[in-house]
Enzyme design. Structure first.
Site, mmCIF file in Angstrom:
data_model
loop_
_atom_site.group_PDB
_atom_site.id
_atom_site.type_symbol
_atom_site.label_atom_id
_atom_site.label_comp_id
_atom_site.label_asym_id
_atom_site.label_seq_id
_atom_site.Cartn_x
_atom_site.Cartn_y
_atom_site.Cartn_z
ATOM 1 N N THR A 296 0.847 -1.200 0.000
ATOM 2 C CA THR A 296 0.000 0.000 0.000
ATOM 3 C C THR A 296 0.881 1.248 0.000
ATOM 4 O O THR A 296 1.944 1.256 0.623
ATOM 5 C CB THR A 296 -0.881 -0.002 1.270
ATOM 6 N N GLY A 297 0.399 2.283 -0.681
ATOM 7 C CA GLY A 297 1.115 3.564 -0.666
ATOM 8 C C GLY A 297 1.447 4.026 -2.072
ATOM 9 O O GLY A 297 1.135 3.355 -3.055
ATOM 10 N N THR B 191 4.400 4.312 -3.607
ATOM 11 C CA THR B 191 5.364 3.478 -4.337
ATOM 12 C C THR B 191 4.684 2.187 -4.783
ATOM 13 O O THR B 191 4.886 1.723 -5.919
ATOM 14 C CB THR B 191 6.596 3.178 -3.459
ATOM 15 N N ASP C 282 6.197 -4.175 -1.439
ATOM 16 C CA ASP C 282 5.605 -3.046 -0.728
ATOM 17 C C ASP C 282 6.667 -1.979 -0.484
ATOM 18 O O ASP C 282 7.868 -2.260 -0.506
ATOM 19 C CB ASP C 282 5.029 -3.536 0.611
ATOM 20 N N ALA D 278 8.064 1.412 2.058
ATOM 21 C CA ALA D 278 8.407 1.556 3.473
ATOM 22 C C ALA D 278 8.568 3.034 3.789
ATOM 23 O O ALA D 278 8.799 3.853 2.895
ATOM 24 C CB ALA D 278 9.706 0.817 3.790
ATOM 25 N N ASP D 279 8.430 3.354 5.059
ATOM 26 C CA ASP D 279 8.672 4.722 5.502
ATOM 27 C C ASP D 279 10.129 4.921 5.884
ATOM 28 O O ASP D 279 10.668 6.021 5.753
ATOM 29 C CB ASP D 279 7.749 5.057 6.684
ATOM 30 N N GLY E 270 2.815 4.317 7.458
ATOM 31 C CA GLY E 270 2.487 5.720 7.239
ATOM 32 C C GLY E 270 1.100 5.884 6.618
ATOM 33 O O GLY E 270 0.397 6.862 6.877
ATOM 34 N N GLY E 271 0.710 4.901 5.831
ATOM 35 C CA GLY E 271 -0.613 4.934 5.211
ATOM 36 C C GLY E 271 -1.671 4.208 6.039
ATOM 37 O O GLY E 271 -2.827 4.069 5.611
ATOM 38 N N GLU F 127 -0.488 -5.336 6.006
ATOM 39 C CA GLU F 127 0.831 -5.450 5.354
ATOM 40 C C GLU F 127 1.676 -6.504 6.061
ATOM 41 O O GLU F 127 2.346 -7.323 5.429
ATOM 42 C CB GLU F 127 1.539 -4.097 5.383
#
Ligand code: 5RP
Length: 222
Positions: free
Chosen positions: A32-33, A35, A85, A87-88, A100-101, A107
Site C-alpha cells: 500500500t502507498g 510506491t 511493498d 516503506a517509511d 504511514g498509510g 501489510e
C-alpha cells in the site's frame, strides 16, 4: 531525478525481478502507498502472466481491480511467492518502519505469508537508525489511552492520528522520539501491550530485498 521517478524506477525493477517466476497460477502480494501504486501500474502490464493478487488494503484492492487484476482473500491462497511493498524507513539490516498509510497490520500479515518480501523505496527512506519517522501503532479503539500511557513509560511520545480509521476499524497512534537500536525487542515489547493490534516495525520479518531508487539508478540491497 524526482522522487516519483525513483519510485517508478523501483516499481519497474520489482516487476523485472518477479517476472521470470510468474506462472499462470501465481498470486502476488501487493502493498500500500504511493510506491506500491507505481508497482501496481507496472504489474498490470504483465497481468497476462499470473493469476491475481492479494491486497494489503482496500485502496490497493480497488487499484488492482481497476486494472482488471483479480484480488483474492488471503485465506484461500496456499502459496505467495512474493510480497512487494514500500516503506517509511529502512536500515542496513533491511528492517523497516511501515504504516504511514495506516495499512500496517494487513501489510504485516501478507509479508508473513510471502516467501520473499521485496521492499521498494527511494533513497530518502534509508536511515542508520530507525525511528525518526514516527512509529505507527494500530490499536483497538477502547484501548487507545491505555496503550498511550504504556508508550509514555518507554519515554516515547504517542500522538493520536485523529480522524483515521484503519481498514480493520481500529485507530492509530504515531510514536515520536524513538531511537531504535534493538528493533526486534521493541517490536515485541510494543506488540505485548494489551490493546495493540500490531506496530509498524518490520524487524522480526524484515525485507529480504530492498530495491532502492537513487538518481543513478536502482540499487539492490540484500
Ligand atoms: C502504508 C505503508 C507504505 O508502504 C509507506 O507508508 C510508504 O508509502 P509511500 O510509498 O507512499 O512513501 O507502510 O501503510
Amino acid at each position: 531525478m524526482t522522487q516519483d521517478e525513483m519510485k517508478q524506477a523501483v516499481a519497474i525493477a520489482a516487476v523485472e525481478m518477479i517476472q521470470p517466476s510468474l506462472e499462470s497460477s501465481s498470486i502476488v502480494g501487493v502493498g500500500t502507498g504511493s510506491t506500491a501504486n507505481f508497482f501496481i501500474d507496472e504489474l498490470a502490464k504483465v497481468k497476462h502472466l499470473f493469476d491475481g493478487a492479494v491486497a494489503s488494503s482496500e485502496a490497493t484492492a480497488e487499484r488492482l481491480k481497476s486494472h482488471g487484476i483479480p484480488v483474492y482473500d488471503l485465506n484461500g491462497v496456499n502459496q505467495l511467492d512474493f510480497y512487494i511493498d514500500g516503506a517509511d524507513e529502512f536500515n542496513d539490516k533491511l528492517q523497516l518502519i511501515k504504516g504511514g498509510g495506516g495499512a500496517l497490520t494487513r501489510e504485516k500479515i501478507v509479508a508473513a505469508v510471502a516467501k520473499t518480501f521485496i521492499c521498494i523505496a527511494d533513497e530518502t527512506k534509508q536511515v542508520e537508525l530507525l525511528g525518526e519517522f514516527p512509529l505507527p501503532v494500530e490499536v483497538i479503539p477502547m484501548a487507545r489511552s491505555h496503550v498511550a500511557r504504556q508508550l509514555f513509560k518507554l519515554d516515547a511520545q504517542p500522538v493520536y492520528r485523529e480522524g483515521v480509521v484503519t481498514d480493520n476499524g481500529n485507530q492509530v497512534l504515531d510514536v515520536h522520539n524513538l531511537s531504535i537500536d534493538a528493533a526486534v525487542a521493541l517490536e515485541q515489547k510494543i506488540n505485548n501491550i494489551v490493546g495493540v493490534v500490531t506496530n509498524g516495525l518490520f524487524a522480526e520479518r524484515s525485507a529480504d530485498v530492498v530495491l532502492m531508487g537513487t538518481p543513478n539508478g536502482v540499487e539492490t540491497l540484500r
